[in-house]
Design an enzyme around this catalytic site. Sequence first.
Site, PDB file in Angstrom:
ATOM      1  N   GLY A 290       0.823  -1.218   0.122  1.00 47.18           N
ATOM      2  CA  GLY A 290       0.129   0.077  -0.132  1.00 47.18           C
ATOM      3  C   GLY A 290       0.895   1.179   0.191  1.00 47.18           C
ATOM      4  CB  SER A 291       0.212   4.813   1.104  1.00 50.07           C
ATOM      5  OG  SER A 291      -1.156   4.743   0.274  1.00 50.07           O
ATOM      6  CB  THR A 292       4.089   2.046   3.731  1.00 49.14           C
ATOM      7  OG1 THR A 292       3.759   0.679   3.324  1.00 49.14           O
ATOM      8  CG2 THR A 292       3.389   2.163   5.111  1.00 49.14           C
TER       9      THR A 292
END
Length: 635
Positions: A290-292
Amino acid sequence: MNEKKVDNKIKIFVIIVFFVFIVVILKVFYIQVFEYDKLNDLASSLWSRNLPIEADRGKIYDRNGVVLADNITTTSLVLIPSQIKDKKETTKKLADILNVSYDTMREHVYKNTSIERVHPFGRRLDYSVAEKIEKLNLDGVYLVRESKRSYPYGTELSHTLGFVGIDNQGLSGIELQYDDYLTGEYGAIKYFSDAKGNKLDLSQVYESPQNGVNVTLTINHEIQASVERELDNVMTKYEPETALAIAMDPNTGEILAISSRPNFDAVNYQDYTQETLNRNLPIWATYEPGSTFKIITLSAALNEGLVDLDNETFYDSGSVKVANAKIKCWKAGGHGAQTFLQVVENSCNPGFVELGNRLGKETLFSYIDKFGFGKKTGIDLNGEATGIIFDLEDVGPVELATTAFGQGVSVTPIQQITAVSAAINGGILYKPYIVKSLNDPETNSVIKENTPTKVRQVITKKTSKEVRRALESVVTNGSGRNAYIEGYRVGGKTGTAQKVENGAYLVGNYILSFIGFLPADDPKIVVYVAINNPKRVVQYGGVVAAPVAKAILTDAIEALDIKRRKGDSEMKYDWDDKKYYTVENVVGKTPKEASKILSKYNLEYSGSGNTIISQSPEAGTRLEEQSTVRLMLGN
């Protein structure tokens, strides 16, 4: 002529005798000098017997000397059947004490062997049971010392430490990985017997065991305890399928804490499934980050000089079309016009699709490779997975776009925290490790020591500084605000990844994550938290995972003695946030003046007079609104 023949025969005989005599002398000399020990041992073995004494297994410590794996001294039952005079009575008495059937005990008492170790019910006996056997004073029945593994902190660090079997052999984790070092050498009590096995009235010989080598880990027990507590809280509050957390020193690759749920009690490992025992999730689990993962795309774009965070704008309409796919932003209607720093703060997917397109697939995937994804990090724990990254020839416009914001790729938590550490530490990728040193059990001197291993320089120091600034802004102004710690500079990034099963995304099923570090200008610790399918909560990493990381980072401040930082970025508060302000100096003021200046706080006065002579907390302290400030009055 006959006399001459006789003479020759005598000479030959004398020579032969002399030669034989010399051979005998040489043989005796060889036996006495060169083979004495061997033959003496063989002779002794015919009339001596050894009662084995188990060595202590090497202890496992944290970096500050806290014992994480210890030993308890116990006793076990050993029989010498040839010395047992009344086998029937001995069998009955031992069966009663050990709570086993007569026939089960009889198999051991009547066994045709020189020494019989009663296994398993005669191993590592309770003190009360051993005392009852000792009081019987039975011939041929012995109690010998044995060492039993213990874990003072129960389930803490269970997957990493691992567990041992009935014979103290390592079966998983550090216990298995370093079993050759941790295992000591048996000692013995040597007694003497006749050919029938009857004990002779001769002095016993004690041969002391040699304890195993101690292992010191990079783990900081204070931070580890915080991780364990927070994961327990997560399991109680949200009932996720799994949860995990890792803390690392980004400047060395040392693991400061690591754990996951479900975990297990190593002493009673037989009560758990193989799935629970063998899956050390921080190094084994693979999933879409995801966004990490956007930190990697951001680092690459900055390092290539393809984006200006402050002076370049991007318009987010709420979605972007890539080939035949429509990629949406998490915010309905989009964020509108924003700088690229705000793109990072808002975790805007279309903005990162733009950065991915600017990089191109060759450049983006070369950075993904440099940051260590798609291969094992080499951490000194068994069971590490590799993750899955697209082959370059399979990357089209859609795959490039989704990879740029962390979808369609599969990584492990240890890869993720190792890569982000490189992004914020000045650009250096380090090999993660958890064993700091091997130590002599007697002197505690270092036998072998692990030191930081630099893998490669991935990005420049200048780029890394920009990445830190952007990620600090995420915490103060963006989606990571729930990780903000008053008075300290915190950077971080949220992640919300929809889970995939059989090639399809699962509706309402997410892995929520957050990766945070402090101080943002000079990181001493980075923490990664991932929570798999939490229940009864809004499915955002900033809502669920960020507060967990904040709690761990807050505890790390004291554990690592991290000082407050001046010049930290202040958070832009929402209406429902707890608000903090800097306490002003009111010493020398009247109570009326002080009340006006400190109107945001509750004031408590003590003493008498019309002037403030001291205040607590002192001026310059950051304090939550409506907290109490104590003022001392005097003349």
